[in-house]
Design a protein around this motif. Structure first.
Motif, PDB file in Angstrom:
ATOM      1  N   LYS A 113       5.208  -1.670   3.077  1.00 52.17           N
ATOM      2  CA  LYS A 113       3.935  -1.437   2.402  1.00 52.17           C
ATOM      3  C   LYS A 113       2.844  -1.631   3.439  1.00 52.17           C
ATOM      4  CE  LYS A 113       4.549  -2.522  -2.411  1.00 52.17           C
ATOM      5  NZ  LYS A 113       4.111  -3.390  -3.500  1.00 52.17           N
ATOM      6  N   HIS A 114       1.883  -0.744   3.443  1.00 53.01           N
ATOM      7  CA  HIS A 114       0.754  -0.909   4.360  1.00 53.01           C
ATOM      8  C   HIS A 114      -0.505  -0.412   3.682  1.00 53.01           C
ATOM      9  CE1 HIS A 114       0.872   3.417   5.545  1.00 53.01           C
ATOM     10  NE2 HIS A 114       2.141   3.267   5.224  1.00 53.01           N
ATOM     11  N   GLN A 115      -1.608  -0.930   4.142  1.00 53.18           N
ATOM     12  CA  GLN A 115      -2.878  -0.593   3.531  1.00 53.18           C
ATOM     13  C   GLN A 115      -3.537   0.549   4.282  1.00 53.18           C
ATOM     14  OE1 GLN A 115      -5.240  -3.925   2.541  1.00 53.18           O
ATOM     15  NE2 GLN A 115      -6.539  -2.734   1.199  1.00 53.18           N
ATOM     16  N   SER A 116      -4.066   1.479   3.519  1.00 56.27           N
ATOM     17  CA  SER A 116      -4.835   2.578   4.093  1.00 56.27           C
ATOM     18  C   SER A 116      -6.236   2.515   3.485  1.00 56.27           C
ATOM     19  CB  SER A 116      -4.172   3.917   3.752  1.00 56.27           C
ATOM     20  OG  SER A 116      -4.382   4.235   2.393  1.00 56.27           O
ATOM     21  N   SER A 117      -7.061   3.456   3.838  1.00 52.72           N
ATOM     22  CA  SER A 117      -8.415   3.484   3.272  1.00 52.72           C
ATOM     23  C   SER A 117      -8.387   3.786   1.773  1.00 52.72           C
ATOM     24  CB  SER A 117      -9.265   4.523   4.004  1.00 52.72           C
ATOM     25  OG  SER A 117      -8.640   5.782   3.950  1.00 52.72           O
ATOM     26  N   TYR A 118      -7.239   4.257   1.260  1.00 51.22           N
ATOM     27  CA  TYR A 118      -7.091   4.579  -0.163  1.00 51.22           C
ATOM     28  C   TYR A 118      -6.371   3.483  -0.937  1.00 51.22           C
ATOM     29  CZ  TYR A 118      -8.270   9.148   1.671  1.00 51.22           C
ATOM     30  OH  TYR A 118      -8.888  10.176   2.311  1.00 51.22           O
ATOM     31  N   GLY A 119      -6.008   2.403  -0.281  1.00 50.52           N
ATOM     32  CA  GLY A 119      -5.278   1.326  -0.943  1.00 50.52           C
ATOM     33  C   GLY A 119      -3.893   1.163  -0.345  1.00 50.52           C
ATOM     34  N   TRP A 120      -3.025   0.472  -1.063  1.00 52.37           N
ATOM     35  CA  TRP A 120      -1.680   0.195  -0.563  1.00 52.37           C
ATOM     36  C   TRP A 120      -0.791   1.421  -0.703  1.00 52.37           C
ATOM     37  CZ3 TRP A 120      -0.382  -3.801   2.302  1.00 52.37           C
ATOM     38  CH2 TRP A 120      -1.245  -4.909   2.288  1.00 52.37           C
ATOM     39  N   LYS A 121       0.023   1.653   0.329  1.00 52.10           N
ATOM     40  CA  LYS A 121       0.958   2.770   0.343  1.00 52.10           C
ATOM     41  C   LYS A 121       2.379   2.239   0.505  1.00 52.10           C
ATOM     42  CE  LYS A 121      -0.864   6.534   2.682  1.00 52.10           C
ATOM     43  NZ  LYS A 121      -1.134   7.197   3.956  1.00 52.10           N
ATOM     44  N   ARG A 122       3.317   2.898  -0.117  1.00 51.61           N
ATOM     45  CA  ARG A 122       4.732   2.584   0.061  1.00 51.61           C
ATOM     46  C   ARG A 122       5.307   3.652   0.979  1.00 51.61           C
ATOM     47  NH1 ARG A 122       9.012   2.723  -4.880  1.00 51.61           N
ATOM     48  NH2 ARG A 122       8.257   4.850  -4.920  1.00 51.61           N
ATOM     49  N   SER A 123       5.789   3.228   2.109  1.00 47.11           N
ATOM     50  CA  SER A 123       6.367   4.125   3.093  1.00 47.11           C
ATOM     51  C   SER A 123       7.728   3.580   3.507  1.00 47.11           C
ATOM     52  CB  SER A 123       5.451   4.254   4.313  1.00 47.11           C
ATOM     53  OG  SER A 123       4.186   4.759   3.928  1.00 47.11           O
ATOM     54  N   MET A 124       8.453   4.364   4.289  1.00 48.68           N
ATOM     55  CA  MET A 124       9.764   3.922   4.767  1.00 48.68           C
ATOM     56  C   MET A 124       9.939   4.376   6.208  1.00 48.68           C
ATOM     57  SD  MET A 124      12.180   4.499   1.440  1.00 48.68           S
ATOM     58  CE  MET A 124      13.322   3.154   1.805  1.00 48.68           C
ATOM     59  N   TYR A 125      10.794   3.661   6.931  1.00 56.11           N
ATOM     60  CA  TYR A 125      11.061   4.027   8.316  1.00 56.11           C
ATOM     61  C   TYR A 125      12.528   3.800   8.644  1.00 56.11           C
ATOM     62  CZ  TYR A 125      11.090  -0.954   9.461  1.00 56.11           C
ATOM     63  OH  TYR A 125      11.396  -2.288   9.515  1.00 56.11           O
ATOM     64  N   LYS A 126      12.953   4.469   9.704  1.00 60.22           N
ATOM     65  CA  LYS A 126      14.311   4.291  10.220  1.00 60.22           C
ATOM     66  C   LYS A 126      14.215   4.287  11.740  1.00 60.22           C
ATOM     67  CE  LYS A 126      19.001   5.928   9.490  1.00 60.22           C
ATOM     68  NZ  LYS A 126      19.814   6.932   8.777  1.00 60.22           N
ATOM     69  N   LEU A 127      14.768   3.235  12.332  1.00 62.88           N
ATOM     70  CA  LEU A 127      14.761   3.121  13.788  1.00 62.88           C
ATOM     71  C   LEU A 127      16.039   3.726  14.357  1.00 62.88           C
ATOM     72  CD1 LEU A 127      13.397  -0.521  14.093  1.00 62.88           C
ATOM     73  CD2 LEU A 127      12.138   1.635  14.276  1.00 62.88           C
ATOM     74  N   PRO A 128      16.001   4.125  15.619  1.00 62.06           N
ATOM     75  CA  PRO A 128      17.210   4.660  16.254  1.00 62.06           C
ATOM     76  C   PRO A 128      18.316   3.639  16.258  1.00 62.06           C
ATOM     77  CG  PRO A 128      15.291   4.943  17.684  1.00 62.06           C
ATOM     78  CD  PRO A 128      14.868   4.082  16.538  1.00 62.06           C
TER      79      PRO A 128
END
Length: 134
Positions: A113-128
């Motif tokens: 979860k990270h904050q943007s100018s529009y509020g909190w966003k749910r994102s996902m990531y995958k590392l190598p």
């Protein structure tokens, strides 16, 4: 597979460890330069994000909306298959769909979860994944 989809996937396949940190592929470019009309919206580009206290560069899918005729054809799965095979960090930004969230979780993506100018966003990531040495 349609010719449009083949052309698009060939462009995605050009993303690699040497260029993903300075890459951008957008729906308007696809239409006007490459004659590809698969998407209503598309943004695949380099981003920096803080992960566990470290700034990292990712290739990010920030916005993707397929035209109706191309939905449910596993296009997104094919994009991820190509990017994951390159063994580069992948970031999927602003996930609103719970089915997509579960799909990415099943593929080994981590929630952030990270904050943007529009509020909190749910994102996902995958590392190598680390390559095993013989």
């Amino acid at each position: 597979m349609s010719e449009q989809l083949e052309k698009f996937l060939a462009l995605v396949n050009e993303i690699d460890k040497d260029n993903y940190q300075n890459f951008g592929l957008f729906e308007s470019e696809l239409k006007h330069i490459h004659g590809i009309h698969l998407f209503d919206f598309l943004s695949i580009q380099s981003v920096s994000r803080m992960i566990e206290g470290n700034e990292m560069k990712f290739i990010a899918i920030k916005c993707i909306e397929l035209k109706e005729a191309y939905r449910s054809k596993k296009v997104f799965r094919q994009i991820l298959d190509i990017l994951e095979s390159k063994n580069i960090p992948i970031f999927i930004d602003d996930i609103l769909n719970n089915r997509l969230f579960q799909f990415l979780t099943d593929r080994g993506y981590k929630n952030i979860k990270h904050q943007s100018s529009y509020g909190w966003k749910r994102s996902m990531y995958k590392l190598p994944t680390a390559k095993k040495e013989d």
